[in-house]
Design an enzyme around this catalytic site. Structure first.
Site, PDB file in Angstrom:
ATOM      1  N   ASN A  17      10.331  17.663  14.771  1.00 11.35           N
ATOM      2  CA  ASN A  17       9.477  18.784  15.170  1.00 11.35           C
ATOM      3  C   ASN A  17       9.865  20.070  14.434  1.00 11.35           C
ATOM      4  O   ASN A  17      11.041  20.366  14.253  1.00 11.35           O
ATOM      5  CB  ASN A  17       9.634  18.981  16.689  1.00 11.35           C
ATOM      6  CG  ASN A  17       8.495  19.760  17.294  1.00 11.35           C
ATOM      7  OD1 ASN A  17       8.003  20.718  16.714  1.00 11.35           O
ATOM      8  ND2 ASN A  17       8.084  19.354  18.479  1.00 11.35           N
TER       9      ASN A  17
ATOM     10  N   GLN B 216      -0.395  16.931  25.595  1.00 10.36           N
ATOM     11  CA  GLN B 216      -1.321  18.021  25.912  1.00 10.36           C
ATOM     12  C   GLN B 216      -2.655  17.600  25.289  1.00 10.36           C
ATOM     13  O   GLN B 216      -2.813  17.630  24.073  1.00 10.36           O
ATOM     14  CB  GLN B 216      -0.790  19.338  25.358  1.00 10.36           C
ATOM     15  CG  GLN B 216       0.662  19.542  25.815  1.00 10.36           C
ATOM     16  CD  GLN B 216       1.122  20.969  25.764  1.00 10.36           C
ATOM     17  OE1 GLN B 216       1.073  21.677  26.754  1.00 10.36           O
ATOM     18  NE2 GLN B 216       1.564  21.379  24.598  1.00 10.36           N
TER      19      GLN B 216
ATOM     20  N   HIS C  84      -4.738  16.693  17.005  1.00 10.84           N
ATOM     21  CA  HIS C  84      -4.433  15.323  16.584  1.00 10.84           C
ATOM     22  C   HIS C  84      -3.495  14.793  17.674  1.00 10.84           C
ATOM     23  O   HIS C  84      -2.421  15.372  17.886  1.00 10.84           O
ATOM     24  CB  HIS C  84      -3.751  15.356  15.204  1.00 10.84           C
ATOM     25  CG  HIS C  84      -3.511  14.016  14.585  1.00 10.84           C
ATOM     26  ND1 HIS C  84      -3.298  13.866  13.219  1.00 10.84           N
ATOM     27  CD2 HIS C  84      -3.417  12.785  15.118  1.00 10.84           C
ATOM     28  CE1 HIS C  84      -3.098  12.584  12.950  1.00 10.84           C
ATOM     29  NE2 HIS C  84      -3.159  11.906  14.100  1.00 10.84           N
TER      30      HIS C  84
ATOM     31  N   HIS D 150      -0.775  13.520  20.029  1.00  9.48           N
ATOM     32  CA  HIS D 150       0.663  13.305  19.820  1.00  9.48           C
ATOM     33  C   HIS D 150       1.382  13.273  21.158  1.00  9.48           C
ATOM     34  O   HIS D 150       1.039  14.019  22.066  1.00  9.48           O
ATOM     35  CB  HIS D 150       1.283  14.382  18.916  1.00  9.48           C
ATOM     36  CG  HIS D 150       0.955  15.789  19.304  1.00  9.48           C
ATOM     37  ND1 HIS D 150      -0.279  16.364  19.037  1.00  9.48           N
ATOM     38  CD2 HIS D 150       1.670  16.733  19.949  1.00  9.48           C
ATOM     39  CE1 HIS D 150      -0.293  17.595  19.493  1.00  9.48           C
ATOM     40  NE2 HIS D 150       0.876  17.852  20.061  1.00  9.48           N
TER      41      HIS D 150
ATOM     42  N   HIS E 111       4.831  14.110  22.949  1.00 11.19           N
ATOM     43  CA  HIS E 111       6.124  14.802  22.837  1.00 11.19           C
ATOM     44  C   HIS E 111       7.166  13.942  23.550  1.00 11.19           C
ATOM     45  O   HIS E 111       6.935  13.489  24.675  1.00 11.19           O
ATOM     46  CB  HIS E 111       6.091  16.146  23.568  1.00 11.19           C
ATOM     47  CG  HIS E 111       5.179  17.171  22.987  1.00 11.19           C
ATOM     48  ND1 HIS E 111       5.642  18.257  22.268  1.00 11.19           N
ATOM     49  CD2 HIS E 111       3.825  17.310  23.033  1.00 11.19           C
ATOM     50  CE1 HIS E 111       4.609  19.023  21.907  1.00 11.19           C
ATOM     51  NE2 HIS E 111       3.498  18.466  22.360  1.00 11.19           N
TER      52      HIS E 111
HETATM   53  W1  AMW Z   1       0.799  20.707  21.088  1.00  9.21           W
HETATM   54  O1  AMW Z   1       0.885  22.354  21.576  1.00  9.21           O
HETATM   55  O2  AMW Z   1      -0.522  20.527  20.143  1.00  9.21           O
HETATM   56  O3  AMW Z   1       0.975  19.613  22.355  1.00  9.21           O
HETATM   57  O4  AMW Z   1       2.221  20.519  20.151  1.00  9.21           O
HETATM   58  C1  AMW Z   1       2.264  20.735  18.759  1.00  9.21           C
HETATM   59  C2  AMW Z   1       3.655  20.427  18.317  1.00  9.21           C
HETATM   60  O5  AMW Z   1       3.629  20.242  16.937  1.00  9.21           O
HETATM   61  C3  AMW Z   1       4.651  21.525  18.634  1.00  9.21           C
HETATM   62  O6  AMW Z   1       5.799  20.952  19.240  1.00  9.21           O
HETATM   63  C4  AMW Z   1       4.965  22.112  17.265  1.00  9.21           C
HETATM   64  O7  AMW Z   1       6.291  22.573  17.184  1.00  9.21           O
HETATM   65  C5  AMW Z   1       4.738  20.907  16.374  1.00  9.21           C
HETATM   66  N1  AMW Z   1       4.347  21.196  14.994  1.00  9.21           N
HETATM   67  C6  AMW Z   1       3.350  22.001  14.588  1.00  9.21           C
HETATM   68  N2  AMW Z   1       3.239  21.975  13.246  1.00  9.21           N
HETATM   69  C7  AMW Z   1       4.187  21.118  12.802  1.00  9.21           C
HETATM   70  C8  AMW Z   1       4.592  20.673  11.511  1.00  9.21           C
HETATM   71  N3  AMW Z   1       4.001  21.100  10.395  1.00  9.21           N
HETATM   72  N4  AMW Z   1       5.623  19.811  11.428  1.00  9.21           N
HETATM   73  C9  AMW Z   1       6.233  19.384  12.542  1.00  9.21           C
HETATM   74  N5  AMW Z   1       5.888  19.764  13.790  1.00  9.21           N
HETATM   75  C10 AMW Z   1       4.891  20.626  13.923  1.00  9.21           C
END
Ligand code: AMW
Length: 194
Positions: A67, A123, A134, A136, A138
């Site tokens: 992350n 989320q 997209h 995902h 966590h």
């Molecule tokens: W989400 O708020 O859409 O449930 O979570 C998005 C997650 O993706 C966050 O934890 C954020 O830190 C992570 N994130 C966003 N952009 C990137 C990236 N380019 N590389 C790795 N993680 C990312």
């Protein structure tokens, strides 16, 4: 083949070969998953191109990546390779593959980080806090006392920075990390999935 599947459905069987495995499901319906393997290609995560060095394992349908802004050590993401926005858009195979990978990655990272529990969370949609369109999962290894109130972790995952700064002092942890830091973490995890 149909006979084999029928047998698997009725017998809770587990069969694996070097490339594929079938795992029984409590509902007695079979899930197909591809074997976890190392990635050599770049992947798409919403608008972001994720370098293979940030990915620590993958199947034909899913990948696991470190992350950019982890909330706790070992906070990683499991992502379907096909770019779909919502959980409802996933096929049954993708759903199965994604959660089987989450289960396996969670198990290894809990041990690796000497944690004692795991938070798995999705989320699903912008009103639920999704910022990258997209799907995902966590995964966050959890330890006793890591958050004063347990559910604060959900606030921490939420990227509304203003709200977050008011509620929690997580600024330091949520700063974007360097590519080198991320690839080093992915290297450490990769060895857990060989
Ligand atoms: W989400 O708020 O859409 O449930 O979570 C998005 C997650 O993706 C966050 O934890 C954020 O830190 C992570 N994130 C966003 N952009 C990137 C990236 N380019 N590389 C790795 N993680 C990312």
């Amino acid at each position: 083949m149909l006979k084999v599947l029928a047998l698997l459905r009725s017998s809770n069987a587990f069969i694996s070969s070097s490339r594929r495995c079938y795992i029984s499901h409590p509902s007695k319906r079979c899930c197909f998953i591809s074997t976890i393997k190392m990635s050599t290609e770049a992947y798409q995560f919403g608008p972001y191109t994720i370098d293979a060095k940030e990915v620590f394992c993958s199947t034909n349908l899913s990948f696991a990546m470190v992350n950019l802004r982890p909330v706790v050590p070992g906070h990683v993401l499991i992502v379907p390779k096909r770019e779909v926005k919502r959980v409802v858009d996933l096929t049954a195979e993708e759903t199965c593959d994604l959660w089987l990978m989450a289960q396996r990655v969670g198990k290894q990272l809990e041990i690796y980080h000497k944690a004692s529990s795991l938070t798995f969370t999705i989320q699903d949609g912008p009103e639920a806090g999704q910022t990258v369109a997209h799907v995902h999962i966590h995964i966050l290894p959890r330890k006793s006392g890591d958050f004063e109130r347990n559910d604060e972790i959900y606030d921490a995952i939420d990227v509304k920075e203003k709200e977050l700064q008011q509620k929690l002092d997580l600024d330091k942890e949520r700063k974007d990390r360097s590519f080198e830091e991320m690839t080093q973490e992915a290297d450490e995890y990769r060895s857990l999935f060989i």
